[in-house]
Design a protein around this motif. Structure first.
Motif, short mmCIF file in Angstrom:
data_model
loop_
_atom_site.label_atom_id
_atom_site.label_comp_id
_atom_site.label_asym_id
_atom_site.label_seq_id
_atom_site.Cartn_x
_atom_site.Cartn_y
_atom_site.Cartn_z
N ALA A 1 0.84 -1.21 0.00
CA ALA A 1 0.00 0.00 0.00
C ALA A 1 0.86 1.26 0.00
O ALA A 1 0.35 2.36 -0.17
CB ALA A 1 -0.93 0.00 1.21
N LYS A 2 2.18 1.08 0.20
CA LYS A 2 3.13 2.21 0.22
C LYS A 2 2.80 3.22 1.31
O LYS A 2 3.12 4.40 1.19
CB LYS A 2 3.14 2.94 -1.14
N GLN A 3 2.11 2.75 2.33
CA GLN A 3 1.78 3.62 3.44
C GLN A 3 2.14 2.92 4.74
O GLN A 3 1.89 1.72 4.88
CB GLN A 3 0.28 3.94 3.47
N PRO A 4 2.74 3.64 5.70
CA PRO A 4 3.03 3.02 6.99
C PRO A 4 1.76 2.89 7.83
O PRO A 4 0.72 3.45 7.48
CB PRO A 4 4.01 4.00 7.62
N ASN B 1 -0.37 6.10 9.10
CA ASN B 1 -1.05 6.85 8.05
C ASN B 1 -2.43 6.28 7.80
O ASN B 1 -3.40 7.01 7.58
CB ASN B 1 -0.25 6.75 6.75
N LEU B 2 -2.51 4.96 7.80
CA LEU B 2 -3.78 4.32 7.47
C LEU B 2 -4.61 4.02 8.71
O LEU B 2 -5.81 3.79 8.62
CB LEU B 2 -3.50 3.03 6.69
N ARG C 1 -5.45 6.04 11.14
CA ARG C 1 -6.45 7.09 11.36
C ARG C 1 -7.61 6.93 10.38
O ARG C 1 -8.77 7.09 10.74
CB ARG C 1 -5.78 8.45 11.20
N HIS C 2 -7.29 6.59 9.14
CA HIS C 2 -8.34 6.39 8.14
C HIS C 2 -9.25 5.25 8.55
O HIS C 2 -10.46 5.30 8.37
CB HIS C 2 -7.68 6.09 6.79
N GLN D 1 2.84 10.94 10.93
CA GLN D 1 1.95 10.24 10.00
C GLN D 1 0.48 10.53 10.33
O GLN D 1 -0.35 10.66 9.43
CB GLN D 1 2.22 8.73 10.05
N PHE D 2 0.16 10.65 11.60
CA PHE D 2 -1.23 10.90 12.00
C PHE D 2 -1.70 12.26 11.45
O PHE D 2 -2.84 12.39 11.02
CB PHE D 2 -1.35 10.88 13.52
N PHE D 3 -0.80 13.26 11.48
CA PHE D 3 -1.19 14.59 11.05
C PHE D 3 -0.80 14.89 9.60
O PHE D 3 -1.01 16.01 9.12
CB PHE D 3 -0.59 15.65 11.99
N GLY D 4 -0.24 13.91 8.92
CA GLY D 4 0.08 14.10 7.50
C GLY D 4 1.27 15.00 7.24
O GLY D 4 1.34 15.66 6.20
N TRP D 5 2.23 15.03 8.18
CA TRP D 5 3.43 15.85 7.97
C TRP D 5 4.42 15.10 7.09
O TRP D 5 4.36 13.88 6.97
CB TRP D 5 4.13 16.18 9.30
#
Lengths: 411, 117
Positions: free
Chosen positions: A62-65, A68-69, A71-72, A301-305
């Protein structure tokens, strides 16, 4: 798959497996209950392998740690609760690691503990600032391999191998009083928490993104998780077994982290002791770096920095400020003079409470075909994942009552 | 997924990370602005990014704390600037073009630009 990269990755995982909590609880478990808790280490190691492999796979596909996901998947409110809980847990763990390394330095040099803690924190911050990510991970992990001297020491003292082998079979020692039984339960929960610390999964998945993992790295991910963590666990088990052999019969309670290093001094003398202390120093310092970075990864990652140490520190400025601030906060906790063992116990307690919140979204993500396609969890990963989720859920419920009933494992 | 198809707002869009055309993280989808009226078709028109957009998703006392710590800034990212929606929302413009990355730029001034290998 590059064999050199794979070997380095596995060796790094081995050297980086042991941290201050495993060091303390392995030694105490061996001296208190002999070989009877070996199976808990082995059992928890399978759990961390399952979830690390999953988090590495999510990172590669998914290329996401994870955060990041997370919270979604959990939503803003529950995601924020998870973030706050994991930040507190990892901060206490980081403080325990910083205090632990300062203690080890104190054994090696005799300099004052608190001054060493300050100097050490500055050195750790400088090392993360200067060294590129893959060498941060590798240098601490590889130098942590000095701890193999403890495994060699176990072989040298000719332990009862059949008793060690029988320790891998799930068991509760017979003839224990209720109080001893509760203490056994507390140690079992603490070992599960120490082996399955949530920061390990955050660090592992973020590390996969830092190193640019893709689908072609899935085999590397699987082998690093299984072989690296499996061998690392054997190192922790050798500490337990040596402690059972050397400290148990003489009623020595390894209350301080340095006691484990004496296991190498007995067969190998001064150089055994120095190598063990050096290995412990780098392994625990590596864990301090990992907990601090894992915490900063989670927040960013939670805040999208922008985040990551593959970037220069000024290219991810809020992430950089966060990890430096977290190191300073961990140092501030140490400077209050709180005992390292108390910090280790709090770290264990907070972590086990956070574990279900960490692993649930990971399980959901890794099993989601929308994100993962054909690489979503198969039958084995699903069964093992949900089984271990149930185990950490039960451990989280039992942790606080066991802690209070046993006065933190002291009976 | 293309942004002009049907979208489940909560399960496929809300709280996903934003990545700009340079491959940089530049926020999270904190809320979605909709255009339309009761009984008519609702269309998402913009992504809302920033702590101010948590309002309505958090209890009042938490929002007061958020405002105190992080302010109440909201950046509006037009839907037309979205390239794809998957495990992240990818934009077809740099973050700066839609007003993102300002906090990162401010923070960068505090960091010395030397010493890292």
């Amino acid at each position: 798959m590059n064999p050199l990269e794979l070997t380095l990755g596995i060796m790094t995982a081995v050297g980086g497996f042991v941290d201050i909590s495993e060091l303390v609880f392995a030694a105490k478990a061996g001296s208190t209950f002999g070989y009877a808790l070996i199976w808990v280490f082995a059992f928890a190691t399978i759990g961390i392998i399952v979830f690390s492999e999953m988090s590495g796979r999510v990172a590669a596909v998914a290329k996401q740690p994870v955060f990041n996901l997370m919270r979604h998947r959990l939503g803003l409110k529950l995601g924020l609760v998870t973030l706050i809980a994991s930040v507190i847990s990892s901060l206490i763990t980081c403080a325990a690691e910083v205090g632990g390394v300062a203690l080890i330095l104190n054994y090696l040099t005799g300099a004052p503990y608190l001054i060493l803690a300050v100097g050490l924190t500055v050195a750790l911050i400088a090392s993360i600032w200067v060294i590129p990510f893959e060498w941060i991970e590798r240098s601490y992990g590889l130098l942590g391999l000095f701890m193999v001297v403890i495994a060699a020491a176990l072989v040298a003292i000719h332990p009862p191998w059949h008793q060690i082998a029988s320790g891998f079979v799930p068991q509760v020692p017979k003839g224990l009083t209720t109080k001893e039984l509760l203490t056994f339960g507390y140690f079992a929960v603490a070992i599960v928490s120490a082996v399955m610390f949530p920061y390990e999964v955050y660090f592992y998945s973020s590390g996969g993104i830092e190193e640019g993992w893709s689908i072609k790295d899935l085999l590397t991910n699987r082998l690093t998780s299984i072989v690296g963590m499996g061998l690392g666990s054997l190192l922790a088990i050798s500490i337990l077994a040596s402690s059972a052999q050397l400290f148990g019969p003489t009623n020595i309670d390894p209350e301080i982290p340095g006691t484990a290093a004496l296991q190498a001094a007995i067969p190998f003398g001064k150089w055994g002791l120095i190598l063990a202390l050096l290995g412990m120093f780098f392994a625990v310092a590596g864990a301090a770096v990992e907990t601090c970075l894992a915490n900063a990864y989670s927040i960013a990652q939670f805040f999208g920095w922008k985040w990551g140490r593959h970037k220069k520190p000024w290219e991810a400025p809020r992430f950089t400020i966060t990890w430096i601030a977290l190191f300073i906060a961990a140092l501030a906790i140490v400077l209050t003079g709180v005992d390292v063992m108390t910090l280790v116990e709090f770290a264990i307690l907070f972590s086990i409470l956070v574990l279900p919140l960490t692993y649930l979204p990971l399980l959901l993500l890794a099993g989601d075909r929308k994100f993962m396609g054909q690489y979503a969890n198969g039958a084995i990963a699903k069964v093992l994942g949900w089984f271990y989720f149930a185990v950490v859920g039960c451990a989280a419920i039992a942790a606080l009552p066991l802690y209070f009933l046993t006065s933190g494992g002291n009976g | 997924m293309k942004p002009d198809g049907r979208i489940k707002l909560v399960s496929e869009l809300l709280d996903l990370p934003l990545i700009d055309s340079e491959g940089r993280y530049c926020g999270v989808v904190d809320d979605v602005e909709l255009d339309g009226a009761a009984g008519k078709t609702l269309r998402p028109t913009a992504l809302l990014v920033g702590p101010g957009a948590y309002s309505g998703r958090m209890p009042g006392w938490v929002m007061a704390l958020v405002r105190l710590l992080a302010g109440s800034r909201i950046t509006r990212v037009p839907f037309s600037k979205i390239r794809t929606i998957g495990s992240a929302v990818e934009l077809e413009v740099p973050g700066e073009a839609v007003g993102l990355n300002k906090s990162e730029d401010r923070a960068e001034r505090w960091i010395p630009h030397k010493g890292a290998l």
